[in-house]
Design a protein around this motif. Structure first.
Motif, PDB file in Angstrom:
ATOM      1  N   SER A  78       0.829  -1.204   0.000  1.00  0.00           N
ATOM      2  CA  SER A  78       0.000   0.000   0.000  1.00  0.00           C
ATOM      3  C   SER A  78       0.866   1.258   0.000  1.00  0.00           C
ATOM      4  N   VAL A  79       1.934   1.242   0.781  1.00  0.00           N
ATOM      5  CA  VAL A  79       2.862   2.374   0.833  1.00  0.00           C
ATOM      6  C   VAL A  79       3.504   2.612  -0.535  1.00  0.00           C
ATOM      7  N   ALA A  82       0.949   4.000  -2.981  1.00  0.00           N
ATOM      8  CA  ALA A  82       0.644   5.404  -2.661  1.00  0.00           C
ATOM      9  C   ALA A  82       1.786   6.322  -3.079  1.00  0.00           C
ATOM     10  N   HIS A  86       1.569   9.234  -5.807  1.00  0.00           N
ATOM     11  CA  HIS A  86       2.022  10.577  -5.424  1.00  0.00           C
ATOM     12  C   HIS A  86       3.071  11.091  -6.408  1.00  0.00           C
ATOM     13  N   ILE A  99      -0.219  12.492   0.626  1.00  0.00           N
ATOM     14  CA  ILE A  99      -0.899  11.206   0.794  1.00  0.00           C
ATOM     15  C   ILE A  99      -1.700  11.268   2.081  1.00  0.00           C
ATOM     16  N   TRP A 101      -3.617   9.272   4.838  1.00  0.00           N
ATOM     17  CA  TRP A 101      -3.629   7.888   5.330  1.00  0.00           C
ATOM     18  C   TRP A 101      -4.989   7.235   5.095  1.00  0.00           C
ATOM     19  N   ASN A 103      -4.153   5.776   1.928  1.00  0.00           N
ATOM     20  CA  ASN A 103      -3.593   5.899   0.571  1.00  0.00           C
ATOM     21  C   ASN A 103      -4.445   6.730  -0.386  1.00  0.00           C
ATOM     22  N   TYR A 192       7.056   7.862   2.964  1.00  0.00           N
ATOM     23  CA  TYR A 192       5.594   7.938   3.054  1.00  0.00           C
ATOM     24  C   TYR A 192       5.176   8.934   4.133  1.00  0.00           C
TER      25      TYR A 192
END
Length: 246
Positions: A78-79, A82, A86, A99, A101, A103, A192
């Motif tokens: 997911s990180v 994202a 981005h 971002i 939270w 995502n 992130y």
């Protein structure tokens, strides 16, 4: 490689639904991507709808085999996704991109895109991640109930070609996924957090029926959000806390 092959769907209920059906049919290779500019029943997180007029939204889904990523590290995928989204959006909208939270893609304090990852798990094997990304592309205005939304057209004043930008997004995702190795987990998480909406900024939140003031202080490797309420550090999982937006 993400985006090879790349399919354009004229109209579909949900690119994630379509991709899931293709994966279940057994006729998909990792990295396959599907794009549409006309999604009739798009899905957001926690069952929310993601709807737009034809051409307004860039809806992209990628079917990815997570390879070396263990199930315990789902949040790292997911990180990476994202960060890739981005990278893509900020290349057009600039450094006010963030971002939210876990995502969502934000520009200033407005939502520009969302990510929904659905997993195909058989036994203990993480067979596929179905990665859906919706980017607000060409909307000139939004319904009143979406007052915190923003499109790339509103930010830049330009009208954009969906398939072209979706292929660029695939490139950014591919770069991030290829970099996602155990040696870089901490680096990815730190990057992130550096791009996180409201990090270290006091704001209002709601958990259940409780409205409270707090400051985001950390994101744990598990994906838990850590908020300082002024009295204690509280940890929240996905769906357990709501951001109160202006």
């Amino acid at each position: 490689m993400i985006g090879h092959p790349f399919y354009i769907l004229e109209e579909v209920d949900s690119t994630n639904n379509y991709a899931m059906a293709q994966v279940n049919s057994g006729e998909v290779t990792s990295g396959t991507a599907w794009f549409t500019g006309n999604q009739t029943a798009g899905k957001g997180t926690r069952g929310k709808k993601w709807l737009a007029a034809p051409g307004d939204i860039s809806a992209l889904t990628v079917a990815l085999q997570p390879a070396a990523l263990p199930l315990s590290r789902q949040f790292m995928l997911s990180v990476a996704v994202a960060l890739g989204a981005h990278d893509f959006f900020s290349s057009y909208a600039g450094d006010e991109t963030a971002i939210k939270w876990p995502n969502d893609i934000y520009w200033r304090d407005r939502k520009a895109g969302g990510i929904l990852i659905e997993n195909v798990i058989r036994g203990t094997i993480w067979q596929y991640a179905i990665i859906g990304i919706g980017i607000n592309l060409n909307q000139g205005k939004f319904p009143e109930e979406l007052k915190n939304a923003v499109s790339l057209r509103q930010i830049t004043g330009k009208t954009w070609d969906g398939p072209t930008l979706a292929k660029e997004l695939c490139h950014f995702l591919d770069q991030r996924i290829k970099q996602l190795t155990p040696a870089r987990y901490d680096q990815f998480l730190q990057e992130y957090k550096a791009k996180l909406f409201r990090m270290n900024i006091p704001a209002q939140y709601r958990s259940g029926d409780t409205l409270f003031e707090g400051t985001i202080k950390d994101i744990l490797p598990s994906g838990l959000l850590v908020i300082d309420t002024g009295h204690e550090l509280k940890e929240f999982g996905f769906g357990e806390v709501e951001f109160i937006l202006r």
